[in-house]
Design a protein around this motif. Sequence first.
Motif, PDB file in Angstrom:
ATOM      1  N   LEU A  78      59.183 144.320 111.649  1.00 12.14           N
ATOM      2  CA  LEU A  78      58.645 144.832 110.387  1.00 12.14           C
ATOM      3  C   LEU A  78      59.342 144.193 109.189  1.00 12.14           C
ATOM      4  O   LEU A  78      58.698 143.864 108.181  1.00 12.14           O
TER       5      LEU A  78
ATOM      6  N   LEU B  77      55.588 149.704 118.959  1.00 14.36           N
ATOM      7  CA  LEU B  77      54.683 150.311 117.978  1.00 14.36           C
ATOM      8  C   LEU B  77      53.493 150.977 118.670  1.00 14.36           C
ATOM      9  O   LEU B  77      53.105 152.098 118.306  1.00 14.36           O
TER      10      LEU B  77
ATOM     11  N   THR C 240      48.857 144.541 114.535  1.00 20.11           N
ATOM     12  CA  THR C 240      49.268 145.928 114.255  1.00 20.11           C
ATOM     13  C   THR C 240      50.582 145.971 113.485  1.00 20.11           C
ATOM     14  O   THR C 240      50.776 146.848 112.631  1.00 20.11           O
TER      15      THR C 240
ATOM     16  N   LYS D  72      51.463 147.870 104.858  1.00 21.65           N
ATOM     17  CA  LYS D  72      51.291 149.247 104.378  1.00 21.65           C
ATOM     18  C   LYS D  72      52.610 149.795 103.828  1.00 21.65           C
ATOM     19  O   LYS D  72      52.639 150.469 102.795  1.00 21.65           O
TER      20      LYS D  72
ATOM     21  N   GLU E 228      49.853 144.840 109.864  1.00 19.66           N
ATOM     22  CA  GLU E 228      49.170 145.922 109.138  1.00 19.66           C
ATOM     23  C   GLU E 228      50.160 146.979 108.664  1.00 19.66           C
ATOM     24  O   GLU E 228      50.131 147.408 107.508  1.00 19.66           O
ATOM     25  N   LEU E 229      51.057 147.402 109.575  1.00 22.38           N
ATOM     26  CA  LEU E 229      52.035 148.424 109.204  1.00 22.38           C
ATOM     27  C   LEU E 229      53.032 147.873 108.190  1.00 22.38           C
ATOM     28  O   LEU E 229      53.387 148.564 107.222  1.00 22.38           O
TER      29      LEU E 229
ATOM     30  N   CYS F 166      61.207 150.629 105.919  1.00 17.03           N
ATOM     31  CA  CYS F 166      60.994 150.169 107.306  1.00 17.03           C
ATOM     32  C   CYS F 166      61.989 150.843 108.253  1.00 17.03           C
ATOM     33  O   CYS F 166      61.625 151.296 109.345  1.00 17.03           O
TER      34      CYS F 166
ATOM     35  N   TRP G 172      61.105 154.461 108.792  1.00 12.76           N
ATOM     36  CA  TRP G 172      59.887 154.602 109.596  1.00 12.76           C
ATOM     37  C   TRP G 172      60.209 154.457 111.075  1.00 12.76           C
ATOM     38  O   TRP G 172      59.786 155.288 111.894  1.00 12.76           O
TER      39      TRP G 172
END
Length: 205
Positions: free
Chosen positions: A83, A66, A17, A24, A20-21, A39, A42
Amino acid sequence: MEEYLKASEVIDWQHPTILELAKKIGFKYQTSEAIALACFEWVRDKIYHSYDYQMNPLTCRASDVLKYKTGYCFAKSHLLAALLRANNIPAGFCYQRLSINDNGEPYSLHGFNAVYLPEIGWYRVDARGNRHNVNAQFVPPKEQLAYKIQFPQEADFENIFSEPLSLVVEAILAYSQWNDILLNLPDVSLESLEKYNLVLRTDVN
């Protein structure tokens, strides 16, 4: 810089996960600074501070922060580091000692990050989450953290750790609810800094 790119039990940036983030977010930008800013914003804006929003469960591991979209400052710094590292950007952990109620005792550590930017070197950022009296931003080379030192027993430490302090992780893992930790927030007195290898900054505003 290898130490600041590693995955670990708490900074589990290789979790699907998080990868993936990270992909993205990072896919949209070309430079380390732009990715780091994205990052930071976010985590600052999308992860809800456990105390501000009175949210459970109490999180520590980056993937759990997350998953549940909440965490104290320490936990949010764990996710931001994950991240950044997933985007191959070195990230570390910084701490301040602050008055919990803004009036002297009791005190607690406050956790945030340092990110390595090729153009300027290490740059400290605080993704705890803004509110009416907190306005942390990512505006290098200017540093704009969430809090400033106000009292004699408060402190800003110059260390950039590659892993979160063990006493911080242990304090979080000892509880499961946001309010259970309030009376037991991790702290290091100014008399015991050496035990944790904490070094006072001398250039504090």
